[in-house]
Design an enzyme around this catalytic site. Structure first.
Site, short mmCIF file in Angstrom:
data_model
loop_
_atom_site.label_atom_id
_atom_site.label_comp_id
_atom_site.label_asym_id
_atom_site.label_seq_id
_atom_site.Cartn_x
_atom_site.Cartn_y
_atom_site.Cartn_z
N ASN A 178 0.86 -1.36 0.06
CA ASN A 178 0.00 0.11 -0.07
C ASN A 178 1.06 1.33 0.12
O ASN A 178 0.47 2.47 -0.53
CB ASN A 178 -0.90 -0.15 1.27
N GLU A 275 4.49 -3.93 12.38
CA GLU A 275 3.71 -2.88 12.22
C GLU A 275 2.53 -3.36 11.52
O GLU A 275 2.48 -3.82 10.07
CB GLU A 275 4.17 -1.70 11.38
N CYS A 309 -3.25 1.13 6.89
CA CYS A 309 -3.38 0.34 8.23
C CYS A 309 -4.08 0.87 9.33
O CYS A 309 -4.90 0.67 10.25
CB CYS A 309 -2.25 -0.08 8.51
N GLU A 488 8.05 2.51 14.67
CA GLU A 488 8.80 3.10 13.98
C GLU A 488 8.74 4.67 13.98
O GLU A 488 7.90 5.15 14.42
CB GLU A 488 8.33 2.71 12.68
#
Length: 518
Positions: A178, A275, A309, A488
């Site tokens: 994505n 993630e 997400c 992150e």
């Protein structure tokens, strides 16, 4: 994962088309598609051929050989050798190269954005924002890494301890389709800044821009083998995660695959950053600014064809304003333009693949069978040639939803919004937290005390107040519960790419009590 900041967005849209373009898209498509030890290489034991599709047209873009275990081993050994040189450089030296990489990405922003659109199907203006955020990541970590220091701890008698942070070694990175280059850059930039080297596996659906990044990094002076790219699917990823010389794995993707990554890494006691997915809530109180709430809801559901997400696909609206908000939302959604991703006025691009389109449509059909009502969209849109073979789905707004529906509980990863209403603060907090996910969320209200009261109770890694899907590299990103492990971005990520070493310096004589007798 967008970074929309007013002035930056305006600059990108006005100036990106004038950036340097000296590469050829044809060269990227011609292969080879692995990049190991400073060169493009063909796999020696490839498992299979991956046919990569251009989502906007449905046509074949290229054919990429999937790498086998020998190729993974070759890449890891190249990274391991490069680590000896790269880890010895000072933080400041490495930071300079990261800053140069950020500039190089900006110089080639338009070219990289066009490759991203060809490979992913999102609108060109979105791709420009994504690629600019990759440059942001390299510049941010290039700027702060020089300040990464340890501790000096004094003890009695002039003895002391030094606590330092050292790189881990070879890091395995696995990206998502994505945000192909962004999920790559968010791993590569901090990993390299801390002195690690990396072997990165892109999604088999979007293999191209990681190769471009590898070329750019070598051009600005990164040593050969510092960043390597291998292509492939699950078998390739498993070989990378289980390789004995890989010290850490950083993965972006689904929960199911994240569990497999974690299991594959477990036998080697590897550090893991995950993630994963989300089913985030957007909570809109009756005193919220209506226009801003609608704009943020669009950003939280319909960017990148809904494949984000952190998207806030559970939209909780106070019952007092539910009807008027829904009217405004539907009206705004109707104005979104489905079309050629390369057209500047397109706001909804192509779905990544036929398989994913069928998955999204199944969720919509199942929702209807469960009693949900399609207030708008949720249909295949056929465009004129050459786009007629691409898959385009109109953004979907579902009403008459309840918390037990599959579409409300599970991550659709498509532009499908579940519209829900609530009557009290206590009720909406409980319902918002009633999920296995915990990636993000938002609260819209003019009452700052209420906002702070609610956000303290929401179980999610990132919460916005009166905004959505803003991710500057200066702040950490990651989730609670099934949404992942680790972080992150921000300074927090430096802890995930380094390990501590304690050195005790004795300034006097060894005191071992009665153990030693003269």
């Amino acid at each position: 994962m967008k970074v929309f900041q007013g002035k930056l967005m305006q600059y990108i849209l006005k100036n990106a088309v004038r950036t340097v373009q000296y590469r050829s898209f044809t060269n990227v498509l011609s292969g080879p598609f692995n990049y190991v030890d400073g060169s493009k290489v063909t796999p020696v034991d490839f498992e299979d051929n991956i046919v990569v599709i251009q989502p906007s047209t449905g046509k074949r873009l290229c054919c990429v050989p999937a790498s086998g275990s020998k190729d993974v081993n070759h890449a890891v050994l190249a990274a391991k050798l490069a680590f000896k040189e790269w880890s010895r450089q000072s933080n400041t030296q490495r930071g300079r190269l990261l800053l140069s990489a950020g500039k190089k990405i900006r110089d080639n922003l338009e070219y990289i954005s066009q490759v991203e659109v060809n490979n992913n199907g999102k609108p060109i203006w979105e791709a420009r924002v994504d690629i600019a955020s990759c440059a942001d990541a390299f510049e941010y970590f290039g700027g702060i890494i020089g300040s990464l220091t340890g501790q000096h701890v004094p003890f009695q008698g002039n003895s002391f301890a030094i606590v330092s942070r050292e790189p881990l070694g070879v890091v395995g990175g696995i990206g998502a389709w994505n945000f192909p280059l962004q999920t790559c850059s968010w791993k590569v930039a901090p990993a390299l800044a801390c002195g690690n080297t990396m072997v990165f596996k892109p999604s088999p659906l979007t293999p191209l821009t990681a190769i471009i990044l590898a070329e750019l990094l070598e051009e600005v002076g990164f040593p050969k083998g510092a960043f390597n790219v291998i292509q492939g699917g699950a078998a390739t990823g498993n070989a990378l995660c289980s390789h004995p010389s890989v010290a850490k794995v950083s993965f972006t993707g689904s929960v199911d695959t994240g569990v497999k990554v974690m299991k594959a890494a477990a036998d080697g006691i590897k550090k893991v950053t995950l993630e994963l997915g989300g089913k985030s809530p957007i909570i809109i109180f009756d005193d919220a600014d209506m226009e801003n709430s609608v704009k943020a809801t669009l950003m939280g559901n319909f960017l990148s064809q809904g494949a984000v997400c952190s998207n806030g696909t559970r939209v909780f609206v106070h019952e007092k304003i539910a009807s008027s908000f829904l009217d405004c939302l539907i009206e705004a959604t109707k104005k979104l333009k489905i079309g050629d991703p390369f057209k500047e006025d397109t706001t909804v691009g192509a779905t990544i693949s036929n398989d994913h389109a069928r998955k999204v449509l199944r969720y919509i059909e199942n929702a209807k069978k469960s009693g949900a009502v399609v207030a708008y969209g949720g249909e295949i849109v056929t465009l004129p040639p050459p786009l007629n073979e691409g898959i385009y789905i109109s953004p979907c707004i579902l009403t008459n939803c309840n918390d037990t529906m599959q579409v409300v509980k599970e991550e659709v990863f498509g532009a499908v919004l579940s519209f829900l209403t609530f009557s009290s603060e206590e009720e909406v907090i409980e319902r918002a937290n009633n999920t296995k996910f915990g990636l993000a969320g938002a609260v819209f209200t003019r009452d700052i005390q209420r906002a702070m009261r609610v956000i303290r109770q929401l179980e999610a890694g990132t919460i916005w107040i009166n905004n959505y899907n803003i991710y500057p590299p200066e702040v950490p990103f990651g989730g609670y519960k099934f949404s992942g492990l680790g972080r992150e971005n921000g300074t927090a990520v430096l802890e995930h790419y380094t390990q501590q070493k304690t050195v005790y310096m004795e300034a006097g004589n060894v005191d071992c009590g009665p153990l030693y007798q003269k």
